[in-house]
Design a protein around this motif. Structure first.
Motif, mmCIF file in Angstrom:
data_model
loop_
_atom_site.group_PDB
_atom_site.id
_atom_site.type_symbol
_atom_site.label_atom_id
_atom_site.label_comp_id
_atom_site.label_asym_id
_atom_site.label_seq_id
_atom_site.Cartn_x
_atom_site.Cartn_y
_atom_site.Cartn_z
ATOM 1 N N GLU A 1 -1.465 5.186 0.122
ATOM 2 C CA GLU A 1 -2.658 4.350 0.231
ATOM 3 C C GLU A 1 -3.649 4.654 -0.891
ATOM 4 O O GLU A 1 -4.235 3.750 -1.475
ATOM 5 C CB GLU A 1 -3.343 4.549 1.594
ATOM 6 C CG GLU A 1 -2.529 4.066 2.774
ATOM 7 C CD GLU A 1 -1.525 5.092 3.294
ATOM 8 O OE1 GLU A 1 -0.836 4.780 4.276
ATOM 9 O OE2 GLU A 1 -1.415 6.198 2.718
ATOM 10 N N GLN A 2 -3.817 5.944 -1.201
ATOM 11 C CA GLN A 2 -4.724 6.313 -2.292
ATOM 12 C C GLN A 2 -4.193 5.792 -3.628
ATOM 13 O O GLN A 2 -4.955 5.274 -4.448
ATOM 14 C CB GLN A 2 -4.895 7.833 -2.356
ATOM 15 C CG GLN A 2 -5.868 8.250 -3.459
ATOM 16 C CD GLN A 2 -5.910 9.751 -3.661
ATOM 17 O OE1 GLN A 2 -4.868 10.383 -3.827
ATOM 18 N NE2 GLN A 2 -7.104 10.303 -3.644
ATOM 19 N N VAL B 1 -2.338 3.165 -4.184
ATOM 20 C CA VAL B 1 -2.562 1.717 -4.250
ATOM 21 C C VAL B 1 -4.032 1.415 -4.470
ATOM 22 O O VAL B 1 -4.391 0.590 -5.323
ATOM 23 C CB VAL B 1 -2.030 1.021 -2.977
ATOM 24 C CG1 VAL B 1 -2.488 -0.437 -2.923
ATOM 25 C CG2 VAL B 1 -0.513 1.114 -2.927
ATOM 26 N N TYR B 2 -4.894 2.080 -3.715
ATOM 27 C CA TYR B 2 -6.330 1.830 -3.852
ATOM 28 C C TYR B 2 -6.805 2.112 -5.284
ATOM 29 O O TYR B 2 -7.521 1.306 -5.883
ATOM 30 C CB TYR B 2 -7.133 2.669 -2.860
ATOM 31 C CG TYR B 2 -8.614 2.464 -3.024
ATOM 32 C CD1 TYR B 2 -9.232 1.336 -2.514
ATOM 33 C CD2 TYR B 2 -9.385 3.369 -3.747
ATOM 34 C CE1 TYR B 2 -10.581 1.113 -2.698
ATOM 35 C CE2 TYR B 2 -10.730 3.155 -3.944
ATOM 36 C CZ TYR B 2 -11.330 2.029 -3.410
ATOM 37 O OH TYR B 2 -12.664 1.812 -3.615
ATOM 38 N N LEU B 3 -6.419 3.241 -5.832
ATOM 39 C CA LEU B 3 -6.848 3.586 -7.189
ATOM 40 C C LEU B 3 -6.258 2.627 -8.227
ATOM 41 O O LEU B 3 -6.912 2.293 -9.213
ATOM 42 C CB LEU B 3 -6.501 5.035 -7.499
ATOM 43 C CG LEU B 3 -7.287 6.067 -6.675
ATOM 44 C CD1 LEU B 3 -6.790 7.482 -6.967
ATOM 45 C CD2 LEU B 3 -8.779 5.957 -6.901
ATOM 46 N N LEU C 1 -5.619 -0.549 -7.564
ATOM 47 C CA LEU C 1 -6.432 -1.767 -7.409
ATOM 48 C C LEU C 1 -7.743 -1.637 -8.174
ATOM 49 O O LEU C 1 -8.160 -2.561 -8.880
ATOM 50 C CB LEU C 1 -6.745 -2.023 -5.923
ATOM 51 C CG LEU C 1 -5.662 -2.665 -5.099
ATOM 52 C CD1 LEU C 1 -6.047 -2.620 -3.617
ATOM 53 C CD2 LEU C 1 -5.396 -4.083 -5.544
ATOM 54 N N TRP C 2 -8.374 -0.499 -8.036
ATOM 55 C CA TRP C 2 -9.660 -0.257 -8.694
ATOM 56 C C TRP C 2 -9.508 -0.315 -10.214
ATOM 57 O O TRP C 2 -10.287 -0.930 -10.918
ATOM 58 C CB TRP C 2 -10.191 1.097 -8.234
ATOM 59 C CG TRP C 2 -11.608 1.390 -8.554
ATOM 60 C CD1 TRP C 2 -12.512 0.600 -9.208
ATOM 61 C CD2 TRP C 2 -12.322 2.583 -8.223
ATOM 62 N NE1 TRP C 2 -13.728 1.238 -9.304
ATOM 63 C CE2 TRP C 2 -13.627 2.455 -8.707
ATOM 64 C CE3 TRP C 2 -11.959 3.754 -7.567
ATOM 65 C CZ2 TRP C 2 -14.586 3.445 -8.556
ATOM 66 C CZ3 TRP C 2 -12.919 4.738 -7.405
ATOM 67 C CH2 TRP C 2 -14.216 4.575 -7.893
ATOM 68 N N TYR D 1 -8.823 -3.930 -11.287
ATOM 69 C CA TYR D 1 -10.083 -4.679 -11.207
ATOM 70 C C TYR D 1 -10.947 -4.393 -12.434
ATOM 71 O O TYR D 1 -11.484 -5.305 -13.059
ATOM 72 C CB TYR D 1 -10.824 -4.307 -9.924
ATOM 73 C CG TYR D 1 -12.264 -4.778 -9.888
ATOM 74 C CD1 TYR D 1 -12.567 -6.103 -9.611
ATOM 75 C CD2 TYR D 1 -13.297 -3.889 -10.142
ATOM 76 C CE1 TYR D 1 -13.879 -6.537 -9.582
ATOM 77 C CE2 TYR D 1 -14.608 -4.317 -10.125
ATOM 78 C CZ TYR D 1 -14.904 -5.640 -9.832
ATOM 79 O OH TYR D 1 -16.210 -6.064 -9.823
ATOM 80 N N ALA E 1 -3.262 -6.744 2.923
ATOM 81 C CA ALA E 1 -4.031 -5.498 2.869
ATOM 82 C C ALA E 1 -5.476 -5.714 3.316
ATOM 83 O O ALA E 1 -6.078 -4.848 3.941
ATOM 84 C CB ALA E 1 -4.002 -4.922 1.453
ATOM 85 N N ARG E 2 -6.022 -6.875 3.001
ATOM 86 C CA ARG E 2 -7.429 -7.170 3.276
ATOM 87 C C ARG E 2 -7.664 -7.699 4.692
ATOM 88 O O ARG E 2 -8.751 -7.555 5.244
ATOM 89 C CB ARG E 2 -7.878 -8.214 2.237
ATOM 90 C CG ARG E 2 -9.315 -8.425 2.087
ATOM 91 C CD ARG E 2 -9.636 -9.429 0.980
ATOM 92 N NE ARG E 2 -8.990 -10.716 1.149
ATOM 93 C CZ ARG E 2 -8.089 -11.237 0.315
ATOM 94 N NH1 ARG E 2 -7.720 -10.600 -0.761
ATOM 95 N NH2 ARG E 2 -7.544 -12.408 0.554
ATOM 96 N N HIS F 1 -9.822 -6.243 7.514
ATOM 97 C CA HIS F 1 -11.186 -5.913 7.114
ATOM 98 C C HIS F 1 -12.038 -7.159 6.867
ATOM 99 O O HIS F 1 -13.204 -7.041 6.499
ATOM 100 C CB HIS F 1 -11.154 -5.045 5.848
ATOM 101 C CG HIS F 1 -10.186 -3.907 5.974
ATOM 102 N ND1 HIS F 1 -10.407 -2.834 6.805
ATOM 103 C CD2 HIS F 1 -8.960 -3.712 5.421
ATOM 104 C CE1 HIS F 1 -9.378 -2.010 6.744
ATOM 105 N NE2 HIS F 1 -8.486 -2.523 5.910
#
Length: 161
Positions: A17-18, A20-22, A24-25, A28, A149-150, A153
């Motif tokens: 998860e980390q 993927v998140y990083l 994505l960041w 972006y 993923a979104r 939320h």
């Protein structure tokens, strides 16, 4: 006996998860830089462009400020100030309803429509530079994965579901 790390930069993530998140960041950040340069040439932010795009979709109707704020791609803590700047440039019009003075309706002006027409080709080219190297079927898959993923939320009534 020690093992040698794989060639290239060694990255360690605490979880998938980390990672993927990083990623994505980072993605972006890289893609946004292209947009910032494009909109900066027109004294706009990406968020202001998004407002104009949403208002164009509602044109010739107007929409309440809070509805507009809820449809933005990213939250804007000070939508009023952003709308003030667009109104000062003649890109939007606002009107307070006589039956409820607390509700402000926002619409795109002819100047805002003209600016979007002028930007249309450049925005399309920017998106192509950002993601044109990815095959269309992979883009569809990426969009599907991002929605997945979104989803937990998102507000239940968002058009982004």
């Amino acid at each position: 006996m020690t093992t040698t790390p794989p060639p290239g930069p060694h990255r360690h993530f605490d979880s998938p998860e980390q990672e993927v998140y990083l990623n994505l960041w980072r993605t972006y950040d890289r893609l946004r830089a292209m947009e910032d340069e494009l909109f900066g040439r027109n004294d706009l932010t990406a968020q202001q462009y998004n407002v104009l795009r949403l208002l164009k979709g509602a044109h010739p109707d107007k929409m309440p400020t809070l509805v507009l704020a809820g449809r933005l791609i990213s939250r804007s803590p000070d939508i009023t100030r952003m709308l003030d700047k667009l109104e000062e440039r003649g890109l939007i019009v606002r009107e307070r309803l006589s039956e409820n003075r607390r509700v402000v309706q926002v619409g795109i002006s002819d100047g805002g429509l003209e600016l979007l027409r002028e930007l249309q080709s450049a925005v399309r080219d920017c998106h192509h530079r950002q993601l044109g190297h990815v095959a269309p079927e992979r883009l569809r898959l990426l969009a599907e994965l991002l929605r997945e993923a979104r989803a937990p939320h998102e507000d239940p009534d968002t058009p982004w579901r």
